[in-house]
Write a protein that holds these residues in place. Structure first.
Motif, PDB file in Angstrom:
ATOM      1  N   ARG A   1      -5.146  -7.962   2.317  1.00  0.00           N
ATOM      2  CA  ARG A   1      -6.139  -7.313   2.701  1.00  0.00           C
ATOM      3  C   ARG A   1      -5.871  -6.337   4.057  1.00  0.00           C
ATOM      4  O   ARG A   1      -6.486  -4.896   4.222  1.00  0.00           O
ATOM      5  CB  ARG A   1      -7.267  -8.080   3.108  1.00  0.00           C
TER       6      ARG A   1
ATOM      7  N   SER B   1      -3.087   0.945   5.725  1.00  0.00           N
ATOM      8  CA  SER B   1      -2.887   2.074   4.881  1.00  0.00           C
ATOM      9  C   SER B   1      -4.049   2.948   4.549  1.00  0.00           C
ATOM     10  O   SER B   1      -3.766   4.237   4.882  1.00  0.00           O
ATOM     11  CB  SER B   1      -2.133   1.358   3.585  1.00  0.00           C
ATOM     12  N   ALA B   2      -5.028   2.538   4.483  1.00  0.00           N
ATOM     13  CA  ALA B   2      -6.248   3.119   4.238  1.00  0.00           C
ATOM     14  C   ALA B   2      -6.485   4.203   5.503  1.00  0.00           C
ATOM     15  O   ALA B   2      -6.871   5.400   5.396  1.00  0.00           O
ATOM     16  CB  ALA B   2      -7.259   2.599   3.800  1.00  0.00           C
TER      17      ALA B   2
ATOM     18  N   ASP C   1      -2.861  -4.966   4.819  1.00  0.00           N
ATOM     19  CA  ASP C   1      -2.085  -4.052   4.525  1.00  0.00           C
ATOM     20  C   ASP C   1      -3.144  -2.791   3.739  1.00  0.00           C
ATOM     21  O   ASP C   1      -2.820  -1.609   4.142  1.00  0.00           O
ATOM     22  CB  ASP C   1      -1.083  -4.376   3.415  1.00  0.00           C
ATOM     23  N   ARG C   2      -3.952  -3.193   3.186  1.00  0.00           N
ATOM     24  CA  ARG C   2      -4.890  -1.939   2.488  1.00  0.00           C
ATOM     25  C   ARG C   2      -5.739  -1.664   3.233  1.00  0.00           C
ATOM     26  O   ARG C   2      -5.828  -0.246   3.578  1.00  0.00           O
ATOM     27  CB  ARG C   2      -5.863  -2.551   1.422  1.00  0.00           C
TER      28      ARG C   2
ATOM     29  N   GLU D   1       0.856   3.769   2.129  1.00  0.00           N
ATOM     30  CA  GLU D   1       0.246   4.378   3.375  1.00  0.00           C
ATOM     31  C   GLU D   1       0.940   5.647   3.152  1.00  0.00           C
ATOM     32  O   GLU D   1       0.551   6.608   3.946  1.00  0.00           O
ATOM     33  CB  GLU D   1       0.835   3.701   4.782  1.00  0.00           C
TER      34      GLU D   1
ATOM     35  N   SER E   1       0.729  -1.174  -0.076  1.00  0.00           N
ATOM     36  CA  SER E   1       0.077  -0.047  -0.033  1.00  0.00           C
ATOM     37  C   SER E   1       0.700   1.118   0.000  1.00  0.00           C
ATOM     38  O   SER E   1       2.115   1.223  -0.011  1.00  0.00           O
ATOM     39  CB  SER E   1      -1.013   0.160   1.084  1.00  0.00           C
TER      40      SER E   1
ATOM     41  N   SER F   1       2.301  -1.929  -1.525  1.00  0.00           N
ATOM     42  CA  SER F   1       1.035  -2.384  -1.817  1.00  0.00           C
ATOM     43  C   SER F   1       0.523  -3.769  -1.354  1.00  0.00           C
ATOM     44  O   SER F   1      -0.376  -4.170  -1.011  1.00  0.00           O
ATOM     45  CB  SER F   1       0.558  -2.413  -3.339  1.00  0.00           C
TER      46      SER F   1
ATOM     47  N   GLY G   1      -5.408  -4.933  -5.116  1.00  0.00           N
ATOM     48  CA  GLY G   1      -6.454  -4.479  -4.677  1.00  0.00           C
ATOM     49  C   GLY G   1      -7.799  -5.153  -5.039  1.00  0.00           C
ATOM     50  O   GLY G   1      -8.850  -4.916  -4.369  1.00  0.00           O
TER      51      GLY G   1
ATOM     52  N   SER H   1      -2.640  -8.230  -4.367  1.00  0.00           N
ATOM     53  CA  SER H   1      -1.877  -7.060  -3.943  1.00  0.00           C
ATOM     54  C   SER H   1      -2.332  -5.812  -4.732  1.00  0.00           C
ATOM     55  O   SER H   1      -2.160  -4.681  -4.027  1.00  0.00           O
ATOM     56  CB  SER H   1      -0.428  -7.364  -4.287  1.00  0.00           C
TER      57      SER H   1
END
Length: 202
Positions: free
Chosen positions: A82, A88-89, A84-85, A4, A2, A36, A56, A54
């Motif tokens: 998942r 990071s979000a 990581d996303r 981040e 991601s 990512s 998305g 990775s």
């Protein structure tokens, strides 16, 4: 745990074995990588032509061969992507990145240190770490001062504002962990965490 990463300061760094870089390779005991995918390698696609997790998208498990569905390495990779996303979000909403948190929490837990010491603690390349420290210093979250014992180096210290910022990010990440682990009971979460630690140390 991601992009981040809203713009990685170490985009030019290469991913060498045993160090953390913007490409996501993580050394033993190091902090998060800024990439990512949470692992150093992209998760396997579920079916030929399926979008890499990775990037998305997640595979349609109904179309996934049984031998892949039950493969631990694949399940770990997809779950890591998942997570990581999600992390990071969550941090991006606070205008933060994982490396920001990694540096702040390291200084909070272990105290002031040099840039070299911080690099060893976090696994972040020194060249990347300079940019991260600059960003944190510009926000008043850390400060650099000459080391009284060695004037050739600086000591990085967490400021009062940095402590407050860290408390906020702790809450943000706690909420992200809660969302990630929602399907599991408290006991199951503790069991899973323990099992993952055993696998990682193996």
């Amino acid at each position: 745990m991601s992009t981040e990463r809203g713009g990685d300061p170490g985009g030019a760094a290469s991913a060498r074995r045993g160090e953390v870089s913007d490409r996501g390779e993580v050394p033993d005991g190091a902090g998060w990588a800024e990439s990512s995918g949470a692992s150093g390698m992209a998760p396997m696609a579920a079916t030929p032509g399926a979008t890499d997790a990775s990037q998305g998208a997640e595979p349609d498990e109904r179309l996934t061969p049984a031998r892949l569905r039950g493969m631990p390495s694949r399940l770990l990779a997809l779950t890591a992507a998942r997570a990581d996303r999600l992390v990071s979000a969550s941090l991006a909403e606070e205008d933060a990145r994982k490396w920001h948190y990694t540096v702040l929490v390291s200084l909070d837990e272990f105290g002031p240190t040099s840039q070299a010491g911080l690099s060893r603690r976090t696994g972040i390349y020194r060249s990347d770490l300079v940019a991260v420290i600059n960003e944190l210093a510009e926000r008043g979250l850390v400060e650099r001062a000459p080391d009284p014992g060695d004037r050739r180096r600086n000591v990085i210290t967490l400021t009062a504002r940095g402590h407050a910022r860290l408390r906020r990010l702790d809450a943000v990440l706690e909420a992200a962990q809660e969302e990630l682990m929602e399907p599991l009971s408290v006991a199951e979460r503790a069991l899973l965490t323990g099992l993952l630690e055993r696998v990682l140390r193996h």
